[in-house]
Design an enzyme around this catalytic site. Sequence first.
Site, PDB file in Angstrom:
ATOM      1  N   GLY A 192      48.033  45.743  39.480  1.00 25.96           N
ATOM      2  CA  GLY A 192      46.769  45.911  38.759  1.00 25.96           C
ATOM      3  C   GLY A 192      45.709  46.388  39.732  1.00 25.96           C
ATOM      4  N   VAL A 247      59.340  38.485  38.807  1.00 29.74           N
ATOM      5  CA  VAL A 247      59.537  37.615  39.963  1.00 29.74           C
ATOM      6  C   VAL A 247      60.066  36.260  39.484  1.00 29.74           C
ATOM      7  CG1 VAL A 247      58.363  36.440  41.875  1.00 29.74           C
ATOM      8  CG2 VAL A 247      57.750  38.787  41.277  1.00 29.74           C
ATOM      9  N   ARG A 281      43.165  37.050  36.769  1.00 33.50           N
ATOM     10  CA  ARG A 281      42.268  35.947  37.073  1.00 33.50           C
ATOM     11  C   ARG A 281      42.071  35.117  35.814  1.00 33.50           C
ATOM     12  NH1 ARG A 281      39.514  36.151  41.770  1.00 33.50           N
ATOM     13  NH2 ARG A 281      37.674  35.140  40.923  1.00 33.50           N
ATOM     14  N   ASP A 321      32.695  36.498  33.762  1.00 33.43           N
ATOM     15  CA  ASP A 321      34.150  36.325  33.741  1.00 33.43           C
ATOM     16  C   ASP A 321      34.605  35.115  32.943  1.00 33.43           C
ATOM     17  OD1 ASP A 321      34.325  38.493  35.440  1.00 33.43           O
ATOM     18  OD2 ASP A 321      35.451  37.448  37.003  1.00 33.43           O
ATOM     19  N   HIS A 453      25.218  73.313  42.466  1.00 30.37           N
ATOM     20  CA  HIS A 453      26.392  73.911  43.089  1.00 30.37           C
ATOM     21  C   HIS A 453      26.221  73.909  44.596  1.00 30.37           C
ATOM     22  CE1 HIS A 453      29.802  76.548  43.760  1.00 30.37           C
ATOM     23  NE2 HIS A 453      29.029  77.274  44.577  1.00 30.37           N
TER      24      HIS A 453
HETATM   25  P1  FAD Z   1      31.733  34.812  39.807  1.00 25.94           P
HETATM   26  O1  FAD Z   1      31.364  35.950  40.654  1.00 25.94           O
HETATM   27  O2  FAD Z   1      33.136  34.313  39.872  1.00 25.94           O
HETATM   28  O3  FAD Z   1      30.721  33.656  40.185  1.00 25.94           O
HETATM   29  C1  FAD Z   1      30.812  32.399  39.636  1.00 25.94           C
HETATM   30  C2  FAD Z   1      30.086  31.431  40.530  1.00 25.94           C
HETATM   31  O4  FAD Z   1      29.967  30.202  39.856  1.00 25.94           O
HETATM   32  C3  FAD Z   1      30.815  31.139  41.833  1.00 25.94           C
HETATM   33  O5  FAD Z   1      29.952  31.350  42.911  1.00 25.94           O
HETATM   34  C4  FAD Z   1      31.190  29.668  41.725  1.00 25.94           C
HETATM   35  O6  FAD Z   1      31.138  28.963  42.972  1.00 25.94           O
HETATM   36  C5  FAD Z   1      30.128  29.153  40.780  1.00 25.94           C
HETATM   37  N1  FAD Z   1      30.504  27.956  40.053  1.00 25.94           N
HETATM   38  C6  FAD Z   1      31.652  27.717  39.378  1.00 25.94           C
HETATM   39  N2  FAD Z   1      31.607  26.510  38.795  1.00 25.94           N
HETATM   40  C7  FAD Z   1      30.398  25.979  39.124  1.00 25.94           C
HETATM   41  C8  FAD Z   1      29.752  24.759  38.809  1.00 25.94           C
HETATM   42  N3  FAD Z   1      30.312  23.848  38.031  1.00 25.94           N
HETATM   43  N4  FAD Z   1      28.528  24.536  39.343  1.00 25.94           N
HETATM   44  C9  FAD Z   1      27.903  25.468  40.122  1.00 25.94           C
HETATM   45  N5  FAD Z   1      28.468  26.637  40.427  1.00 25.94           N
HETATM   46  C10 FAD Z   1      29.695  26.897  39.921  1.00 25.94           C
HETATM   47  N6  FAD Z   1      34.346  43.734  39.798  1.00 25.94           N
HETATM   48  C11 FAD Z   1      33.710  44.921  39.764  1.00 25.94           C
HETATM   49  O7  FAD Z   1      32.953  45.186  38.824  1.00 25.94           O
HETATM   50  N7  FAD Z   1      33.882  45.845  40.759  1.00 25.94           N
HETATM   51  C12 FAD Z   1      34.699  45.616  41.809  1.00 25.94           C
HETATM   52  O8  FAD Z   1      34.841  46.461  42.687  1.00 25.94           O
HETATM   53  C13 FAD Z   1      35.384  44.381  41.867  1.00 25.94           C
HETATM   54  N8  FAD Z   1      36.204  44.097  42.897  1.00 25.94           N
HETATM   55  C14 FAD Z   1      36.815  42.876  42.947  1.00 25.94           C
HETATM   56  C15 FAD Z   1      37.674  42.620  44.020  1.00 25.94           C
HETATM   57  C16 FAD Z   1      38.313  41.393  44.107  1.00 25.94           C
HETATM   58  C17 FAD Z   1      39.235  41.123  45.273  1.00 25.94           C
HETATM   59  C18 FAD Z   1      38.076  40.409  43.119  1.00 25.94           C
HETATM   60  C19 FAD Z   1      38.739  39.070  43.222  1.00 25.94           C
HETATM   61  C20 FAD Z   1      37.248  40.661  42.043  1.00 25.94           C
HETATM   62  C21 FAD Z   1      36.612  41.902  41.944  1.00 25.94           C
HETATM   63  N9  FAD Z   1      35.782  42.223  40.887  1.00 25.94           N
HETATM   64  C22 FAD Z   1      35.172  43.442  40.826  1.00 25.94           C
HETATM   65  C23 FAD Z   1      35.528  41.264  39.792  1.00 25.94           C
HETATM   66  C24 FAD Z   1      34.162  40.584  40.011  1.00 25.94           C
HETATM   67  O9  FAD Z   1      34.185  39.924  41.243  1.00 25.94           O
HETATM   68  C25 FAD Z   1      33.899  39.610  38.870  1.00 25.94           C
HETATM   69  O10 FAD Z   1      34.007  40.267  37.629  1.00 25.94           O
HETATM   70  C26 FAD Z   1      32.502  39.024  39.005  1.00 25.94           C
HETATM   71  O11 FAD Z   1      32.352  38.370  40.233  1.00 25.94           O
HETATM   72  C27 FAD Z   1      32.214  38.059  37.862  1.00 25.94           C
HETATM   73  O12 FAD Z   1      30.938  37.545  38.024  1.00 25.94           O
HETATM   74  P2  FAD Z   1      30.536  36.099  37.462  1.00 25.94           P
HETATM   75  O13 FAD Z   1      29.110  35.911  37.824  1.00 25.94           O
HETATM   76  O14 FAD Z   1      30.946  35.979  36.055  1.00 25.94           O
HETATM   77  O15 FAD Z   1      31.456  35.072  38.257  1.00 25.94           O
HETATM   78  P1  NAD Z   2      44.950  42.878  36.653  1.00 31.19           P
HETATM   79  O1  NAD Z   2      44.990  42.314  35.290  1.00 31.19           O
HETATM   80  O2  NAD Z   2      44.202  44.115  36.919  1.00 31.19           O
HETATM   81  O3  NAD Z   2      46.438  43.151  37.151  1.00 31.19           O
HETATM   82  C1  NAD Z   2      47.416  42.147  37.193  1.00 31.19           C
HETATM   83  C2  NAD Z   2      48.759  42.844  37.149  1.00 31.19           C
HETATM   84  O4  NAD Z   2      49.742  41.874  37.417  1.00 31.19           O
HETATM   85  C3  NAD Z   2      49.062  43.438  35.771  1.00 31.19           C
HETATM   86  O5  NAD Z   2      49.511  44.765  35.913  1.00 31.19           O
HETATM   87  C4  NAD Z   2      50.135  42.509  35.231  1.00 31.19           C
HETATM   88  O6  NAD Z   2      51.035  43.165  34.378  1.00 31.19           O
HETATM   89  C5  NAD Z   2      50.805  42.060  36.522  1.00 31.19           C
HETATM   90  N1  NAD Z   2      51.493  40.780  36.410  1.00 31.19           N
HETATM   91  C6  NAD Z   2      51.090  39.666  35.754  1.00 31.19           C
HETATM   92  N2  NAD Z   2      52.004  38.670  35.920  1.00 31.19           N
HETATM   93  C7  NAD Z   2      52.989  39.182  36.707  1.00 31.19           C
HETATM   94  C8  NAD Z   2      54.186  38.642  37.241  1.00 31.19           C
HETATM   95  N3  NAD Z   2      54.556  37.378  36.992  1.00 31.19           N
HETATM   96  N4  NAD Z   2      54.978  39.445  37.996  1.00 31.19           N
HETATM   97  C9  NAD Z   2      54.600  40.738  38.257  1.00 31.19           C
HETATM   98  N5  NAD Z   2      53.469  41.287  37.775  1.00 31.19           N
HETATM   99  C10 NAD Z   2      52.662  40.514  37.021  1.00 31.19           C
HETATM  100  O7  NAD Z   2      44.470  41.679  37.588  1.00 31.19           O
HETATM  101  P2  NAD Z   2      44.099  41.646  39.134  1.00 31.19           P
HETATM  102  O8  NAD Z   2      44.516  42.879  39.813  1.00 31.19           O
HETATM  103  O9  NAD Z   2      44.579  40.335  39.630  1.00 31.19           O
HETATM  104  O10 NAD Z   2      42.531  41.618  39.086  1.00 31.19           O
HETATM  105  C11 NAD Z   2      41.859  40.634  38.282  1.00 31.19           C
HETATM  106  C12 NAD Z   2      40.635  41.202  37.680  1.00 31.19           C
HETATM  107  O11 NAD Z   2      39.619  41.291  38.677  1.00 31.19           O
HETATM  108  C13 NAD Z   2      40.794  42.611  37.160  1.00 31.19           C
HETATM  109  O12 NAD Z   2      41.325  42.639  35.871  1.00 31.19           O
HETATM  110  C14 NAD Z   2      39.391  43.095  37.162  1.00 31.19           C
HETATM  111  O13 NAD Z   2      38.771  42.646  35.997  1.00 31.19           O
HETATM  112  C15 NAD Z   2      38.803  42.392  38.368  1.00 31.19           C
HETATM  113  N6  NAD Z   2      38.775  43.343  39.501  1.00 31.19           N
HETATM  114  C16 NAD Z   2      38.067  44.493  39.342  1.00 31.19           C
HETATM  115  C17 NAD Z   2      38.044  45.397  40.373  1.00 31.19           C
HETATM  116  C18 NAD Z   2      37.283  46.665  40.184  1.00 31.19           C
HETATM  117  O14 NAD Z   2      36.480  46.743  39.277  1.00 31.19           O
HETATM  118  N7  NAD Z   2      37.487  47.689  41.014  1.00 31.19           N
HETATM  119  C19 NAD Z   2      38.731  45.161  41.546  1.00 31.19           C
HETATM  120  C20 NAD Z   2      39.455  43.991  41.656  1.00 31.19           C
HETATM  121  C21 NAD Z   2      39.448  43.075  40.612  1.00 31.19           C
END
Ligand code: FAD
Ligand code: NAD
Length: 474
Positions: A192, A247, A281, A321, A453
Amino acid sequence: MKKFDVVVIGAGPGGYVAAIRAAQLGLSTACIEGWQNPEGKAALGGTCLNVGCIPSKALLDSSHHYAFIKTEAAEHGIHSQGATLDVNRMIGRKDRVVQTLTQGIAGLFRKHNVEWLQGWGTLAPENRIEVTPVGDGAGEPYLVEAGHVIIATGSVPARIPPAPVDDVQIVDSTGALAFRDVPRRLGIIGAGVIGLELGSVWARLGSSVVILEALDEFLAPVDRQIATEAEKILRKQGLDIRLGARVTGTASNNREVTVSYETPEGKQQLVVDKLIVAVGRRPNTSRLGADRVDLKLDERGFIAVDEHCLTNLPNVYAIGDVVRGPMLAHKASEEGVAVAERIASGAGHVGYATIPWVIYTWPEIAWVGRTEQELKSEGVEYTTGVFPFAASGRARAAGGTAGMIKMLADAGSDRVLGVHILGPNASELIAEAVLLMQFDGTAEDLALTVHAHPTLSEAMHEAALGVAGRMLHF
Ligand code: FAD
Ligand code: NAD
């Protein structure tokens, strides 16, 4: 007991933006956040800034520079014998980028008068929230009262029983952003967004990367034409993507991990030095105390909300999220703004139909709106314009000619229904398509718009011309 007009729980891109907007609108606002960084310091910014969007893009950019020097610089007449890699420095830079940005949010909170309550928030009856402080010298839990609550507790990596994360050899995305050496053999479960982005980072730095994907189709949500082309390019870059791989188990010793999986051809094994589990996630409600106040969750564990992000509890909203919809930072932020405005004035809006997606591989993949396969299955009549970057002067000058821009427009009204990009800077180019669709624009509107351009954006112009069958450079 302190009382606020708005209390936000969570300071990711959903929560911190909601808090700033609420404060801008004159509401007394607090934001509860308990995140601690690896140094044990309290940090704002959530997943996105600490272990998501920002650190992954820092490493994608650094590794892209390295790959450019290794594989492309010579073509430009630049010879750089002996380029070496200092992974610790690269990771250190990434950490400093994160630190600067998370501290920046603390500054924004001070500027806008948002009170940061450091700790974990748990819902209590009558719109009260119990805050359990964290960190050295943390005090006793205390209650605050809120006129309105915005829950923005985000998401955490999903787990699968055959591959339990041990944070040493089997890691999730957080662990994979902090490797101190380049793993010689890297396995990834899930092709993904995370699997492809982090797979790209470590492959560029020298890992031999195998990605096991359960589905038979590569990047199922993406337009087929774009996904097929992207798959070819990524495979050529060295990502060994194995589709239809289920897996079944893992076994690790101190040195390596053996991954057992099944494909239609039978049982298989893969031996790697590190394994990243990137299978999606799940919503994070673990510390919220949803049961205590009968906050309704849906069957997948997300907080159930209506179209205005209102939960089943009066004056309690949830965004980002932890609720339905794409797990994207900008979606979370937009919901945060809309909810703050709804609380202040009764109205707020999110353009759900035009939320852009970007996958930061190279070339990048970006899209907005519907795919060709979706339009076909909905029986919508559409016209298509596809312009390859190979025909773009700017792409050729820069040396990034892979990919294309594909525009889909309604056959009757010419209204743009979807735009799909595989190519250089797709993450920036997609903004024009989002704006066009946000204004219900037509392909002709874009065709009549002057583009500078030589720019990559001319490819968007050409794709729009292509919808009417009148591309000029292809
Ligand atoms: P989060 O960012 O998860 O923040 C939630 C916060 O709530 C956390 O700080 C947590 O500590 C806090 N919290 C939880 N429970 C409590 C509680 N009870 N009390 C107080 N605080 C609490 N999205 C993009 O759009 N572009 C990207 O390039 C991108 N890259 C990503 C790369 C990776 C490796 C990952 C893992 C995610 C990526 N995402 C990307 C997804 C993006 O990070 C999430 O969609 C985004 O962070 C969601 O924002 P949020 O505010 O809903 O939650
Ligand atoms: P994802 O949903 O993008 O991909 C997960 C992949 O794992 C899917 O293709 C699914 O079919 C596969 N999968 C699930 N269970 C499996 C298993 N048991 N064995 C093998 N394959 C399996 O999720 P992600 O890559 O973990 O990222 C989570 C989310 O975080 C994304 O959906 C996105 O919303 C956010 N994110 C966004 C960005 C960005 O915007 N550039 C970057 C990173 C993460």
